[in-house]
Design a protein around this motif. Structure first.
Motif, short mmCIF file in Angstrom:
data_model
loop_
_atom_site.label_atom_id
_atom_site.label_comp_id
_atom_site.label_asym_id
_atom_site.label_seq_id
_atom_site.Cartn_x
_atom_site.Cartn_y
_atom_site.Cartn_z
N ALA A 1 0.62 -1.62 -0.41
CA ALA A 1 -0.08 0.25 -0.66
C ALA A 1 0.82 1.17 -0.10
O ALA A 1 0.30 1.87 -0.41
CB ALA A 1 -0.83 0.15 0.80
N MET A 2 2.20 1.54 0.84
CA MET A 2 2.84 2.35 0.42
C MET A 2 3.24 2.61 -0.96
O MET A 2 3.78 3.81 -0.88
CB MET A 2 4.02 2.15 1.69
N MET A 3 4.20 1.61 -1.21
CA MET A 3 4.82 1.73 -2.56
C MET A 3 3.80 1.98 -3.56
O MET A 3 4.40 2.80 -4.13
CB MET A 3 5.73 0.25 -2.84
N ALA A 4 2.02 1.28 -3.29
CA ALA A 4 1.39 1.56 -4.70
C ALA A 4 0.97 3.84 -5.06
O ALA A 4 0.70 3.70 -5.40
CB ALA A 4 0.54 1.05 -4.54
N ASN A 5 1.48 3.76 -3.45
CA ASN A 5 0.89 5.33 -3.06
C ASN A 5 1.52 6.18 -3.11
O ASN A 5 2.08 7.05 -3.59
CB ASN A 5 0.24 5.64 -2.25
N TRP A 6 3.22 5.62 -2.35
CA TRP A 6 3.88 6.58 -2.75
C TRP A 6 5.36 6.82 -3.65
O TRP A 6 6.67 8.09 -3.42
CB TRP A 6 4.77 6.87 -1.36
N TYR A 7 5.50 5.82 -4.18
CA TYR A 7 6.92 5.46 -5.14
C TYR A 7 6.56 6.47 -6.01
O TYR A 7 5.58 7.34 -6.93
CB TYR A 7 6.40 4.48 -5.84
N SER A 8 7.78 6.96 -6.65
CA SER A 8 7.66 8.02 -7.03
C SER A 8 7.21 8.91 -7.32
O SER A 8 6.73 10.12 -7.69
CB SER A 8 7.05 8.00 -8.81
N ASN A 9 7.04 9.74 -5.96
CA ASN A 9 6.48 10.87 -4.74
C ASN A 9 4.96 10.77 -5.37
O ASN A 9 3.94 11.43 -5.14
CB ASN A 9 7.10 12.15 -5.01
N GLY A 10 4.46 9.66 -4.87
CA GLY A 10 3.05 9.15 -5.88
C GLY A 10 2.55 9.74 -7.00
O GLY A 10 1.30 10.00 -7.61
N GLU A 11 3.75 9.43 -8.08
CA GLU A 11 3.53 10.11 -9.13
C GLU A 11 3.39 9.86 -10.72
O GLU A 11 2.99 9.87 -11.56
CB GLU A 11 4.62 11.63 -9.75
N VAL A 12 2.84 7.70 -9.94
CA VAL A 12 3.26 6.68 -11.04
C VAL A 12 1.38 6.81 -11.26
O VAL A 12 0.25 7.13 -10.42
CB VAL A 12 3.07 5.16 -10.29
N CYS A 13 0.78 7.00 -12.72
CA CYS A 13 -0.03 7.06 -13.55
C CYS A 13 -1.16 5.64 -13.03
O CYS A 13 -2.53 5.62 -12.82
CB CYS A 13 -0.36 6.83 -14.89
N SER A 14 -0.36 4.44 -12.25
CA SER A 14 -1.52 3.86 -11.78
C SER A 14 -1.14 3.35 -10.09
O SER A 14 -1.84 2.64 -10.11
CB SER A 14 -1.25 2.66 -12.41
N ASN A 15 -1.30 4.92 -9.65
CA ASN A 15 -0.94 4.37 -8.11
C ASN A 15 -2.25 3.71 -7.43
O ASN A 15 -3.59 4.05 -7.74
CB ASN A 15 -0.83 5.50 -7.99
N GLY A 16 -1.61 3.58 -6.48
CA GLY A 16 -3.61 2.54 -5.53
C GLY A 16 -3.98 3.88 -4.04
O GLY A 16 -3.66 3.18 -3.37
N THR A 17 -4.38 4.52 -4.97
CA THR A 17 -4.45 5.54 -4.51
C THR A 17 -6.23 5.27 -3.55
O THR A 17 -6.68 5.78 -2.62
CB THR A 17 -4.73 7.43 -5.06
N ARG A 18 -6.57 3.98 -3.51
CA ARG A 18 -7.15 3.21 -2.12
C ARG A 18 -6.67 2.18 -2.37
O ARG A 18 -6.49 1.35 -3.00
CB ARG A 18 -8.94 3.46 -3.40
#
Length: 255
Positions: A222-239
């Motif tokens: 969850a941390m990696m999915a939201n904050w990798y690349s400062n949270g700038e990944v287009c497929s981030n797991g924001t939920r």
């Protein structure tokens, strides 16, 4: 300018275009520190990530497309029976347009320009207005490598410039990276003149944590999915949806 440059570039042999692209990859690799700093200035992502992720990805792409120019852009002969045969010829489209995203600006510029150049096209690339630096510097790399004038162009601006590109009659193809809503508008504009279109559209992807999950792994993911690349990944797991029985334990580990 792009039309004139493309005519010259298309007249080159595929081997000649490949040599230029291989030189461009070498120049980019030799200037990795410079591009690393510019990419971090634009995106605020860590130096280590841009140096060991973005720069190698960009150089690999240019090298790969250089090889593809020689090995995969030839036509073919097809037996039709009764002594007849047909043949195919791969021809450049002409002037292409690339509209890039703000989160991985160098990779976006390379992933659109290198395939276009390998196939003998010219390209007009519009970077995101927030992150123009490495797209401009990439032009210096292509110039030093020997790409003819007019074959790689950077056009700065906001969405009005993108609309000019997607509706211009002299542009044969549009490659767009960005949001779904903007992509729909680009696609509709390009359809008016039957341009070829490539879309890479971002979307947020939820994580679902079930009761049998390894909690340490789930929190880490969850941390990696939201904050990798400062949270700038287009497929981030924001939920993050967590099964109710795990909620307290999950939150305790997360916080």
């Amino acid at each position: 300018c792009a039309k004139e440059g493309q005519l010259e570039w298309a007249s080159w042999s595929t081997a000649g275009r490949a040599r230029v692209l291989q030189r461009a990859a070498t120049i980019l690799k030799d200037n990795a520190d410079h591009f690393d700093r510019l990419e971090t200035l634009d995106t605020a992502r860590p130096y280590t990530e841009t140096l060991f992720g973005d720069i190698p990805s960009a150089t690999d792409c240019i090298e790969f497309m250089g090889g593809l120019a020689v090995n995969a852009l030839n036509g073919s002969q097809v037996p039709l029976g009764s002594g007849s045969w047909g043949y195919t010829v791969r021809s450049p489209l002409g002037v292409c347009a690339g509209i890039g995203a703000w989160n991985y600006p160098l990779q976006s510029a390379v992933w659109k320009s290198a395939p276009a150049l390998a196939a003998g096209n010219s390209i007009i690339f519009k970077p995101a207005p927030q992150t123009p630096l490495t797209a401009l510097e990439l032009g210096r790399v292509y110039d030093e490598a020997g790409v003819p004038k007019g074959c790689y162009n950077v056009l700065l601006g906001k969405e009005t410039v993108g609309k000019m590109l997607s509706t211009h009659d002299d542009i044969a193809k549009v490659s767009f990276t960005g949001s779904v809503n903007t992509g729909k508008r680009v696609y509709a504009d390009a359809a008016q003149s039957l341009k070829r279109v490539t879309m890479e559209l971002g979307g947020k992807s939820p994580l679902i944590i079930f009761g049998d999950a390894n909690l340490d792994d789930a929190v880490s993911a969850a941390m990696m999915a939201n904050w990798y690349s400062n949270g700038e990944v287009c497929s981030n797991g924001t939920r993050v949806y967590v099964e109710e029985t795990l909620k307290e334990k999950f939150m305790a580990l997360l916080l």
